[in-house]
Design an enzyme around this catalytic site. Structure first.
Site, PDB file in Angstrom:
ATOM      1  CG  ASP A  37      -1.911  -0.990   1.192  1.00  0.00           C
ATOM      2  OD1 ASP A  37      -2.108  -1.762   0.022  1.00  0.00           O
ATOM      3  OD2 ASP A  37      -2.766  -1.298   1.890  1.00  0.00           O
ATOM      4  CD  GLU A  39       6.200   2.204  -5.202  1.00  0.00           C
ATOM      5  OE1 GLU A  39       6.937   2.419  -4.228  1.00  0.00           O
ATOM      6  OE2 GLU A  39       6.378   2.145  -6.344  1.00  0.00           O
ATOM      7  CE1 TYR A  40      -3.423   2.824  -6.327  1.00  0.00           C
ATOM      8  CE2 TYR A  40      -3.853   4.284  -4.605  1.00  0.00           C
ATOM      9  CZ  TYR A  40      -4.154   3.723  -5.724  1.00  0.00           C
ATOM     10  OH  TYR A  40      -4.937   4.462  -6.326  1.00  0.00           O
ATOM     11  CG  ASP A  41       0.060   6.579   0.676  1.00  0.00           C
ATOM     12  OD1 ASP A  41      -1.189   7.041   0.365  1.00  0.00           O
ATOM     13  OD2 ASP A  41       0.833   6.982   1.722  1.00  0.00           O
ATOM     14  CB  SER A  86     -37.509  -6.747 -14.378  1.00  0.00           C
ATOM     15  OG  SER A  86     -38.773  -6.883 -15.123  1.00  0.00           O
ATOM     16  CE  LYS A 125     -32.586 -11.631  -9.953  1.00  0.00           C
ATOM     17  NZ  LYS A 125     -32.410 -10.477  -8.969  1.00  0.00           N
ATOM     18  CD  GLU A 182     -27.810  -6.546  -8.719  1.00  0.00           C
ATOM     19  OE1 GLU A 182     -28.040  -6.402 -10.073  1.00  0.00           O
ATOM     20  OE2 GLU A 182     -28.877  -6.725  -8.111  1.00  0.00           O
ATOM     21  CB  CYS A 417     -26.719 -14.953  36.599  1.00  0.00           C
ATOM     22  SG  CYS A 417     -26.199 -16.395  35.248  1.00  0.00           S
ATOM     23  CB  CYS A 420     -25.082 -19.016  38.908  1.00  0.00           C
ATOM     24  SG  CYS A 420     -24.405 -17.327  38.803  1.00  0.00           S
TER      25      CYS A 420
HETATM   26  N1  5U1 Z   1     -26.299 -12.194 -13.306  1.00  0.00           N
HETATM   27  C1  5U1 Z   1     -27.489 -11.616 -13.733  1.00  0.00           C
HETATM   28  N2  5U1 Z   1     -28.427 -10.909 -12.878  1.00  0.00           N
HETATM   29  N3  5U1 Z   1     -29.367 -10.448 -13.695  1.00  0.00           N
HETATM   30  C2  5U1 Z   1     -30.295  -9.487 -13.319  1.00  0.00           C
HETATM   31  N4  5U1 Z   1     -27.916 -11.440 -14.980  1.00  0.00           N
HETATM   32  C3  5U1 Z   1     -29.036 -10.610 -14.767  1.00  0.00           C
HETATM   33  N5  5U1 Z   1     -29.706 -10.186 -15.755  1.00  0.00           N
HETATM   34  C4  5U1 Z   1     -30.664  -9.451 -15.586  1.00  0.00           C
HETATM   35  C5  5U1 Z   1     -30.931  -9.165 -14.334  1.00  0.00           C
HETATM   36  C6  5U1 Z   1     -32.368  -8.153 -14.065  1.00  0.00           C
HETATM   37  O1  5U1 Z   1     -31.770  -9.037 -16.606  1.00  0.00           O
HETATM   38  C7  5U1 Z   1     -31.474  -9.410 -17.968  1.00  0.00           C
HETATM   39  C8  5U1 Z   1     -31.660 -10.633 -18.110  1.00  0.00           C
HETATM   40  C9  5U1 Z   1     -32.059  -8.391 -18.714  1.00  0.00           C
END
Ligand code: 5U1
Length: 696
Positions: A37, A39-41, A86, A125, A182, A417, A420
């Site tokens: 870290d 080095e990154y810093d 959806s 999912k 997501e 307690c 006891c």
């Molecule tokens: N892994 C994944 N989650 N998820 C949620 N794929 C995925 N695809 C989605 C959704 C709502 O929608 C598409 C099929 C349109």
């Protein structure tokens, strides 16, 4: 006056941005950091200094620009160029869900039995919130929530703070590409966040998904930055000037190539059998995943077939979510009982009307402590939301006051307690009420022995809870040293203990005599000493005698041992009964290899305790922690009288108030840097933690 930028400076800034982007990706996306870290810093600060000297060098994708700009007054609407659909949900048992989906797909494609199986892509999912990320010429220009699928909200300012989301794409980027996926919060990050909330006496968050969604909809990006969020890519929105791969799986590979995290738990398979196997495999894995999922997703892999299948009312026919049992359910609190733990902690436990949650029937859920019961306003008779995620103990998340009918009654913490009858005491500044019975309390004695025999401690196979209960109830065993006096005959008379099992337990006890110092220290059950601290103590001191005789300062020199832990260790060994038990165990032949103590740490902050809060301008809190530890200092999670310095950044909240009240020296990031190079002296106060009682 703006100065011209010398060419070598511009080149250096460009090289630094690329290197820092690579380090970031290695750390956050690939989980394989290649540099420390510090080095990154160093490189980060060099880039910041260059950008400060030549503002023309500042680019929107610079790693220094993840949190920037003032808070917004509202979130603007964003119309999705390609609607965010959806997904249809299957909740049938594993085989049926996959079979129904495959049958629907084949019917829609007009396939019969003589046709080959359909190829599917299967993935997880995630239980988070869907997001659309728009990149133009490789730069992240907009991030929008799903909203109603047509119109979402612009949350670019918060999404930029997520280290896993690239600000610039890798490789040859198309003029326009929208990546969907997501945003979620890992369970460990969520637990840490809630532990911090508890330690500050603040309201805890309900679950990782709501916390992630709440963070993303904040107007002020400094708040999102403080809630560690993660991301997985799984789809596309609009794209221009890009030849889309021909399948979903190839598209995911392309997204990984652009620098996005793509979950590795995925497969391509033919026909429903592979989907069924994937569903079962992930269900078994689900408790061990570091994040919540609510199911798996099956997609027809070939994009041409996806187009042929099309949609029904905003849900594609080519995809389905196959859900697992919910991890949160509603049920009623029948009563609240008190459980007595190893260190005497009295934990209120809700006895529940049995409810199926997270794949098992739950009848009890922890309420943690008295304050949590008040904060969540849980009453006996209430409807409550119960959560069971993975192998975490089920907990009551919240009550549902709307469903009260007036018959509910408040829980009152007992003053004695329940096992006891000793006084129950709640220490000042402590959330926990404890039984003061110590060794006298059979519940504590049992728990201490269960811990001693546990797999990560002395690992005595066959010496389970039920057997220990009988040994204590029949006054056969009082201290761990008594275990080493047990013979087959003494055990064989106990309930459900045949001679063969008794012989196995005696053999397991025998075997446990030769152990390691780390296991032995952990087995003692010292308050606040978990496996990691036991390991650090063993490594640092090398011998039991050195640990037992260490003064507070010496204990605090051990990595990650702060004043509270040091005090617990010190108190434990100051207690003659505990030292006696250790001697009896040694006399019974319990032994372990020892070594010379490690070198004492060095640096300007040795013996100093620091707390970091808020968002620092040029370093993450992890960076600040590494810097302090490298200088020999300790980092604590909360401010107390023992804090030497508070390092406060932007949006420092209650810790800053507390530090001001206590007169703790407050420094900013520059102050920390000065401190590390040239330690400032301060008068550390020394007030004592309450003494620890006997455990054996
Ligand atoms: N892994 C994944 N989650 N998820 C949620 N794929 C995925 N695809 C989605 C959704 C709502 O929608 C598409 C099929 C349109």
């Amino acid at each position: 006056m703006i100065m011209d930028v010398p060419q070598d400076k511009a080149q250096r800034a460009q090289a630094l941005r690329e290197t820092l982007d690579r380090y970031n990706r290695e750390y956050y996306v690939l989980d394989a950091p290649s540099v420390p870290d510090a080095e990154y810093d160093r490189l980060f600060q060099e880039l910041q200094a260059l950008e400060a000297e030549y503002p023309q060098l500042l680019t929107p994708d610079s790693p220094t620009q993840r949190v920037g700009g003032a808070a917004l007054s509202e979130l603007s609407p964003v119309t999705h160029r390609v609607p965010m659909l959806s997904i249809n949900t299957e909740t049938d048992k594993s085989a049926q869900g996959a079979l129904s989906f495959d049958a629907r797909v084949r019917r829609s494609l007009g396939l019969d039995e003589s046709d080959p199986p359909v190829e599917y892509a299967a993935e997880l999912k995630f239980d988070g919130l869907a997001i659309n990320l728009r990149y133009e010429h490789g730069l992240l220009v907009q991030a929008a929530t799903r909203g109603d699928g047509q119109t979402g909200e612009d949350v670019t300012h918060n999404v930029r703070t997520i280290d896993q989301i690239p600000l610039r794409l890798l490789g040859n980027s198309p003029p326009v590409i929208e990546v969907r996926g997501e945003i979620y919060m890992r369970r460990d990050a969520f637990e840490r966040l809630n532990a911090r909330q508890r330690s500050m006496g603040a309201k805890t968050f309900v679950n990782p998904r709501n916390t992630a969604a709440g963070a993303i909809r904040q107007l002020d990006p400094t708040i999102a930055r403080q809630r560690p969020l993660s991301f997985f890519a799984y789809g596309l929105g609009e794209s221009q000037g890009w030849t889309r791969p021909s399948s979903h799986a190839a598209m995911l590979d392309a997204l990984a190539g652009f620098g996005f995290p793509v979950c590795t738990h995925r497969c391509v398979t033919e026909g429903p059998e592979g989907l069924i196997a994937f569903h079962a495999k992930i269900e078994a894995l689900r408790p061990d995943l570091p994040y919540d999922i609510d199911g798996v997703v099956y997609k027809v892999n070939d994009f041409a077939l996806q187009e042929e299948l099309g949609f029904v009312s905003r849900e594609p026919r080519w995809a389905v979510a196959h859900k697992y049992p919910a991890q949160e359910e509603m049920t009623r609190v029948l009563d609240v009982d008190i459980q007595v733990g190893r260190t005497g902690a009295l934990t209120p436990v809700a006895r529940l009307q049995p409810v199926f949650v997270g794949g098992v029937t739950v009848t009890n859920a922890t309420l943690h402590n008295e304050d949590e019961v008040r904060r969540k306003d849980v009453r006996i008779g209430d409807w409550v939301i119960v959560r069971r995620a993975g192998d975490v103990i089920p907990e009551v998340v919240s009550s549902v006051p709307d469903r009260r009918d007036g018959s509910e009654c408040e829980f009152v913490m007992p003053t004695e307690c329940p096992i006891c009858g000793s006084h129950a005491v709640r220490g000042e500044d402590e959330a926990v009420t404890r039984c003061s019975g110590g060794l006298f309390c059979p519940a504590q004695r049992k728990q201490a022995l269960i811990h001693f025999a546990g797999r990560k401690a002395m690992d005595i196979e066959g010496l389970g809870d039920k057997l220990i209960e009988q040994l204590v109830d029949n006054a056969i065993v009082k201290t761990p040293a008594d275990l080493y006096k047990l013979g087959v005959l003494g055990l064989a008379g106990l309930e459900r203990m045949a001679e063969k099992s008794a012989a196995n337990v005696v053999a397991a006890i025998e075997k446990s005599r030769h152990t390691t110092l780390q296991r032995f220290i952990f087995a003692l059950g010292i308050r606040n000493v978990g496996e990691a601290t036991a390991r650090d103590l063993a490594r640092y001191f090398g011998s039991m005698d050195a640990v037992m005789t260490a003064e507070l300062d010496a204990l605090q020199a051990v990595p990650d041992v702060g004043p509270v832990v040091a005090q617990s260790i010190h108190d434990f060994f100051a207690e003659p009964h505990n030292r006696e038990v250790i001697e009896q165990l040694r006399a019974a032949g319990v032994d372990w290899p020892e070594h010379e103590p490690a070198q004492a740490p060095d640096g300007p902050l040795v013996g100093k305790t620091l707390v970091v809060t808020g968002t620092l301008p040029a370093m993450t809190r992890d960076d600040a922690k590494a810097m302090i530890e490298a200088a020999g200092g300790k980092v604590a999670g909360s401010v107390s009288k023992k804090t030497d310095y508070l390092i406060a950044g932007e949006a420092a909240g209650s810790k800053l108030d507390k530090a001001q009240q206590l007169g703790v020296t407050i420094l900013d990031e520059a102050g920390l840097r000065a401190l590390v190079s040239d330690a400032v002296s301060t008068d550390a106060t020394s007030d004592e933690a309450p003494p620890q009682k006997n455990l054996f």
